[in-house]
Design a protein around this motif. Structure first.
Motif, PDB file in Angstrom:
ATOM      1  N   GLU A  34      40.492  23.882  64.029  1.00 59.10           N
ATOM      2  CA  GLU A  34      39.365  24.647  64.584  1.00 59.10           C
ATOM      3  C   GLU A  34      39.436  26.112  64.143  1.00 59.10           C
ATOM      4  OE1 GLU A  34      39.736  23.903  68.780  1.00 59.10           O
ATOM      5  OE2 GLU A  34      38.856  21.883  68.616  1.00 59.10           O
ATOM      6  N   MET A  35      40.640  26.656  64.038  1.00 59.29           N
ATOM      7  CA  MET A  35      40.810  28.037  63.581  1.00 59.29           C
ATOM      8  C   MET A  35      40.326  28.203  62.145  1.00 59.29           C
ATOM      9  SD  MET A  35      44.582  28.899  65.083  1.00 59.29           S
ATOM     10  CE  MET A  35      44.898  29.191  66.818  1.00 59.29           C
ATOM     11  N   VAL A  36      40.689  27.254  61.292  1.00 61.97           N
ATOM     12  CA  VAL A  36      40.238  27.290  59.894  1.00 61.97           C
ATOM     13  C   VAL A  36      38.716  27.174  59.842  1.00 61.97           C
ATOM     14  CG1 VAL A  36      40.268  26.064  57.680  1.00 61.97           C
ATOM     15  CG2 VAL A  36      42.415  26.462  58.914  1.00 61.97           C
ATOM     16  N   ASN A  37      38.148  26.267  60.646  1.00 61.70           N
ATOM     17  CA  ASN A  37      36.688  26.104  60.668  1.00 61.70           C
ATOM     18  C   ASN A  37      35.986  27.360  61.183  1.00 61.70           C
ATOM     19  OD1 ASN A  37      36.697  23.535  59.558  1.00 61.70           O
ATOM     20  ND2 ASN A  37      36.929  22.551  61.546  1.00 61.70           N
ATOM     21  N   PHE A  38      36.594  28.047  62.117  1.00 61.23           N
ATOM     22  CA  PHE A  38      36.076  29.323  62.618  1.00 61.23           C
ATOM     23  C   PHE A  38      35.907  30.309  61.449  1.00 61.23           C
ATOM     24  CE2 PHE A  38      37.751  33.576  63.965  1.00 61.23           C
ATOM     25  CZ  PHE A  38      36.646  34.029  64.678  1.00 61.23           C
ATOM     26  N   LEU A  39      36.926  30.399  60.584  1.00 63.31           N
ATOM     27  CA  LEU A  39      36.852  31.300  59.425  1.00 63.31           C
ATOM     28  C   LEU A  39      35.830  30.813  58.402  1.00 63.31           C
ATOM     29  CD1 LEU A  39      40.659  32.061  58.962  1.00 63.31           C
ATOM     30  CD2 LEU A  39      38.905  33.633  59.825  1.00 63.31           C
ATOM     31  N   LYS A  40      35.738  29.489  58.220  1.00 61.67           N
ATOM     32  CA  LYS A  40      34.739  28.933  57.292  1.00 61.67           C
ATOM     33  C   LYS A  40      33.326  29.224  57.781  1.00 61.67           C
ATOM     34  CE  LYS A  40      37.493  25.225  55.250  1.00 61.67           C
ATOM     35  NZ  LYS A  40      37.739  23.785  55.160  1.00 61.67           N
ATOM     36  N   ASP A  41      33.116  29.072  59.096  1.00 63.93           N
ATOM     37  CA  ASP A  41      31.786  29.317  59.669  1.00 63.93           C
ATOM     38  C   ASP A  41      31.344  30.768  59.500  1.00 63.93           C
ATOM     39  OD1 ASP A  41      31.698  26.666  60.431  1.00 63.93           O
ATOM     40  OD2 ASP A  41      32.163  27.045  62.543  1.00 63.93           O
ATOM     41  N   ILE A  42      32.297  31.679  59.493  1.00 60.19           N
ATOM     42  CA  ILE A  42      31.982  33.104  59.303  1.00 60.19           C
ATOM     43  C   ILE A  42      31.730  33.399  57.818  1.00 60.19           C
ATOM     44  CG2 ILE A  42      32.925  35.453  59.532  1.00 60.19           C
ATOM     45  CD1 ILE A  42      34.398  34.479  62.016  1.00 60.19           C
ATOM     46  N   ASP A  43      32.107  32.453  56.943  1.00 60.41           N
ATOM     47  CA  ASP A  43      31.898  32.585  55.498  1.00 60.41           C
ATOM     48  C   ASP A  43      32.814  33.638  54.870  1.00 60.41           C
ATOM     49  OD1 ASP A  43      30.825  31.785  53.105  1.00 60.41           O
ATOM     50  OD2 ASP A  43      29.065  33.094  53.248  1.00 60.41           O
ATOM     51  N   CYS A  44      34.136  33.400  55.051  1.00 60.48           N
ATOM     52  CA  CYS A  44      35.143  34.307  54.486  1.00 60.48           C
ATOM     53  C   CYS A  44      35.540  33.928  53.062  1.00 60.48           C
ATOM     54  CB  CYS A  44      36.390  34.308  55.377  1.00 60.48           C
ATOM     55  SG  CYS A  44      36.098  34.998  57.002  1.00 60.48           S
ATOM     56  N   GLY A  45      34.838  32.965  52.476  1.00 61.85           N
ATOM     57  CA  GLY A  45      35.181  32.537  51.120  1.00 61.85           C
ATOM     58  C   GLY A  45      36.401  31.634  51.136  1.00 61.85           C
ATOM     59  N   LYS A  46      37.169  31.693  50.070  1.00 56.90           N
ATOM     60  CA  LYS A  46      38.348  30.836  49.922  1.00 56.90           C
ATOM     61  C   LYS A  46      39.383  31.190  50.995  1.00 56.90           C
ATOM     62  CE  LYS A  46      39.558  30.104  45.646  1.00 56.90           C
ATOM     63  NZ  LYS A  46      40.212  30.219  44.324  1.00 56.90           N
ATOM     64  N   ILE A  47      39.921  30.156  51.651  1.00 62.47           N
ATOM     65  CA  ILE A  47      40.924  30.342  52.703  1.00 62.47           C
ATOM     66  C   ILE A  47      42.212  29.678  52.234  1.00 62.47           C
ATOM     67  CG2 ILE A  47      41.541  29.830  55.095  1.00 62.47           C
ATOM     68  CD1 ILE A  47      38.440  29.644  55.608  1.00 62.47           C
ATOM     69  N   MET A  48      43.249  30.479  52.053  1.00 65.37           N
ATOM     70  CA  MET A  48      44.534  29.988  51.565  1.00 65.37           C
ATOM     71  C   MET A  48      45.558  30.048  52.695  1.00 65.37           C
ATOM     72  SD  MET A  48      43.666  29.274  48.486  1.00 65.37           S
ATOM     73  CE  MET A  48      45.206  28.968  47.625  1.00 65.37           C
ATOM     74  N   ARG A  49      46.023  28.870  53.152  1.00 65.38           N
ATOM     75  CA  ARG A  49      46.944  28.798  54.292  1.00 65.38           C
ATOM     76  C   ARG A  49      48.375  29.087  53.870  1.00 65.38           C
ATOM     77  NH1 ARG A  49      47.029  24.972  58.984  1.00 65.38           N
ATOM     78  NH2 ARG A  49      48.700  25.815  60.281  1.00 65.38           N
ATOM     79  N   ASN A  50      49.030  29.932  54.649  1.00 60.68           N
ATOM     80  CA  ASN A  50      50.423  30.280  54.433  1.00 60.68           C
ATOM     81  C   ASN A  50      51.250  29.575  55.506  1.00 60.68           C
ATOM     82  OD1 ASN A  50      52.904  31.544  54.225  1.00 60.68           O
ATOM     83  ND2 ASN A  50      52.219  33.437  55.167  1.00 60.68           N
ATOM     84  N   TYR A  51      52.061  28.598  55.092  1.00 58.08           N
ATOM     85  CA  TYR A  51      52.890  27.858  56.043  1.00 58.08           C
ATOM     86  C   TYR A  51      54.297  28.436  56.165  1.00 58.08           C
ATOM     87  CZ  TYR A  51      49.443  24.087  56.359  1.00 58.08           C
ATOM     88  OH  TYR A  51      48.300  23.359  56.595  1.00 58.08           O
ATOM     89  N   VAL A  52      54.608  29.472  55.393  1.00 55.95           N
ATOM     90  CA  VAL A  52      55.998  29.942  55.336  1.00 55.95           C
ATOM     91  C   VAL A  52      56.233  31.316  55.956  1.00 55.95           C
ATOM     92  CG1 VAL A  52      56.625  28.505  53.362  1.00 55.95           C
ATOM     93  CG2 VAL A  52      55.693  30.796  52.961  1.00 55.95           C
ATOM     94  N   GLY A  53      55.202  32.097  56.196  1.00 56.35           N
ATOM     95  CA  GLY A  53      55.370  33.396  56.837  1.00 56.35           C
ATOM     96  C   GLY A  53      55.708  34.523  55.876  1.00 56.35           C
TER      97      GLY A  53
END
Length: 196
Positions: free
Chosen positions: A161-180
């Motif tokens: 849902e957090m990722v979709n929140f950013l997609k809905d705002i239209d932030c372009g490409k979203i690159m997830r960082n799993y390592v910090g």
């Protein structure tokens, strides 16, 4: 395993976004601005049990100086079969004298391994705390943490849902960082941000 949210569980995502302006515009209009500060995070590992010797790194011990307000924090991440994590056990408390804590850690054979220096701006929006971080030597990131009260919250569903929140705002490409951030600074060659 049944997940139960409580004060010692953290559900969050950390992402690099292509365009932060739509998010900033949205937060300015719809969210509550909390504060901006500089955070200097120093990470430690016990010499006899190097946290960074395993992949993925599960544990982090951090001292934070946030504009002269000090805290100590320990996180233990829970990974799925694919090596991804949506939540961690988190224990944190304020401390009075950061230099004395450093001396205690040194006496217990902990060594400092990396410092993360960042400027963080924080807003709250519904069940989210949204932080925009400018991290020295890494760039800009967005961190969203679940602050809702649902004790049966599903970490995987919430992070989607957090990722979709950013997609809905239209932030372009979203690159997830799993390592910090500490891992990215320590092992840049091993970092693979995943497009969401």
């Amino acid at each position: 395993i049944k997940f139960v949210a409580n004060n010692n569980i953290e559900i969050e995502i950390q992402v690099k976004i292509e365009n932060s302006q739509p998010l900033l515009d949205f937060l300015t209009k719809a969210a509550e601005f909390k504060f901006e500060n500089r955070q200097i995070d120093e990470y430690f590992t016990p010499v006899q049990r190097d946290f960074t010797a395993v992949r993925p790194v599960k544990e982090w011990l951090r001292l934070r100086d946030a504009d002269r307000k000090y805290s100590i924090n320990y996180k233990n991440w829970h990974y799925d079969e694919g090596g991804k994590s949506n939540y961690c056990d988190e224990f944190e408390t304020k401390i009075e004298d950061i230099d004395q804590i450093r001396k205690i850690l040194s006496a217990l054979n902990f060594e400092s391994i990396v410092v993360v220096d960042k400027v963080r701006k924080i807003w709250t929006y519904k069940d989210y705390e949204v932080a925009i971080d400018s991290v020295k030597n890494l760039g800009d990131f967005v961190e969203i943490e679940y602050i809702g009260k649902d004790e049966k919250a599903d970490p995987k569903k919430i992070t989607e849902e957090m990722v979709n929140f950013l997609k809905d705002i239209d932030c372009g490409k979203i690159m997830r960082n799993y390592v910090g951030y500490p891992f990215q600074l320590l092992f840049p060659a091993e970092v693979k941000l995943e497009e969401q």
